[in-house]
Write an enzyme that holds these catalytic residues in place. Sequence first.
Site, mmCIF file in Angstrom:
data_model
loop_
_atom_site.group_PDB
_atom_site.id
_atom_site.type_symbol
_atom_site.label_atom_id
_atom_site.label_comp_id
_atom_site.label_asym_id
_atom_site.label_seq_id
_atom_site.Cartn_x
_atom_site.Cartn_y
_atom_site.Cartn_z
ATOM 1 N N LYS A 92 16.187 -0.876 -29.587
ATOM 2 C CA LYS A 92 16.786 0.035 -30.732
ATOM 3 C C LYS A 92 18.283 0.416 -30.450
ATOM 4 O O LYS A 92 18.849 0.450 -31.562
ATOM 5 C CB LYS A 92 16.063 1.208 -30.894
ATOM 6 C CG LYS A 92 14.383 0.911 -31.209
ATOM 7 C CD LYS A 92 13.545 2.173 -31.569
ATOM 8 C CE LYS A 92 12.385 1.585 -32.147
ATOM 9 N NZ LYS A 92 11.515 0.875 -31.133
ATOM 10 N N ASP A 110 16.772 12.130 -16.281
ATOM 11 C CA ASP A 110 15.525 12.768 -17.116
ATOM 12 C C ASP A 110 16.119 13.636 -18.179
ATOM 13 O O ASP A 110 16.689 14.746 -18.131
ATOM 14 C CB ASP A 110 14.749 13.812 -16.141
ATOM 15 C CG ASP A 110 13.811 14.463 -16.884
ATOM 16 O OD1 ASP A 110 13.440 14.134 -18.036
ATOM 17 O OD2 ASP A 110 12.805 15.011 -16.007
ATOM 18 N N CYS A 144 4.693 3.313 -31.325
ATOM 19 C CA CYS A 144 4.120 1.945 -31.772
ATOM 20 C C CYS A 144 2.629 2.248 -31.724
ATOM 21 O O CYS A 144 1.660 1.177 -31.263
ATOM 22 C CB CYS A 144 4.727 0.844 -30.771
ATOM 23 S SG CYS A 144 4.441 1.302 -28.987
#
Length: 440
Positions: free
Chosen positions: A266, A311, A379
């Site tokens: 993406k 992170d 997804c």
Amino acid sequence: MNIRAISYNILCKVFQNNAYSNKLLSYYCKKFNLSSQDKKLLYILTKGIIKQRNFLDFILSQSIKNRDFKCIKESIKCLLRLGLYQIIFMDSIPDRAAVNETVEIAKKVKNQTTANFVNAVLRNYIRNKDAIKLPDKNNTSEYLSVKYSFPKKLIEKWLTLFTEYEVELMCEYFNKPPKLSIRYNCLTTNKDSLSAYLLKKNIRFSYGQYSSNIFHIIDQFDLSKDEYFIQGKYSVQDESSALAVELLNPHQDERILDMFAAPGGKTSYIAELLNNEGSITAVDIYPHKVKVMKANLSRLYIKNVDIICGDIFALDFSEKFDKILVDAPCSGWGVMAKKADLRWHYQKNLSQLIELQEKALNKADKLLKHNGQIVYSTCTFNINENELLIKKFIDNTGNYKIVSPDNLIHKEIIEHHNIIKTLPFKHQIDGSFAVKLKRC
């Protein structure tokens, strides 16, 4: 190298140690430098057996005399599945060859007693296969669970969301070999050029129905050795995955953040749509995935991405972002065709995943400019990770609304409340969810 023996080793690791087949398949293909033909056989055999475990075990439990199938060692079950799968699903392999090859492997990895047992069970199935019956169709969840080889509880969950007919179609989709879809790189080529290249190589394809940059490849080929792939002319990306980026609708004057970016599918699409201009920050916590992302972006000649290995929840930025893509880690219910193991781990860490998704949206809220936009995508079609989670976020913050996709997304996949959802049984692409949120 014996491909069936390699498959057996992988199956044992998957079913005994909960290892992931994709990593093991990649490892063994590289270790033995397998040819394209051997690699194809290994993938078909291994992924097929993993997907069909429930069905194979049901058949085997009826083909074994004087012994409870549940009490058999997992390593021996893997031998039986290996042989039975070839007999039932691989018409190009004669039954005799499937039995003999499996028996020979049993001799090498176990002993003659095990080999005799495997031989007896497989031959008993061949003699009596017409007598084996599936569960009663009136017991819908049990019947679908066995016929299509999914956990019964997962089938029951799907039946609360969809009709019996839709669930059956979805199971069929997930059991087929996964589609290979590619997205052309508009920085280095165009749709017509890639079309001409594929036609010249006699590779059949169809265009994406919902994303104009996607090609669905009909004739499978080894793209890792393909010159256009090496030259960065295209990337592998499912059509459903591309939709979240198109919904984001990035502009060159915007600061954009991709919060869970690796392996970069993406991120690279955002960069391509921006024509290598603008400002993109891509974050991921896993160094090995970031390494892959860097290689992918380099291959695609992308230069406008600031990659951070860290992170996201521990990071802060001096300037906030205009748009943030939260492509959240999820249960993956929509990609079970590609990830054979997922159906057997569909509830693994689900509560922790939902907590992470909520945390990700809250972090995006802190990093977003006033009047900025968040695209949240997964997804999966699990409503607990999608619709219900988004509703909770909007209710808790009180300053977001779902905005219309306008003309960015095909109307067929826009549901009520401007939610973008693709369903395998309906759209013939992987399952996905996406929504655009605007801070009020």
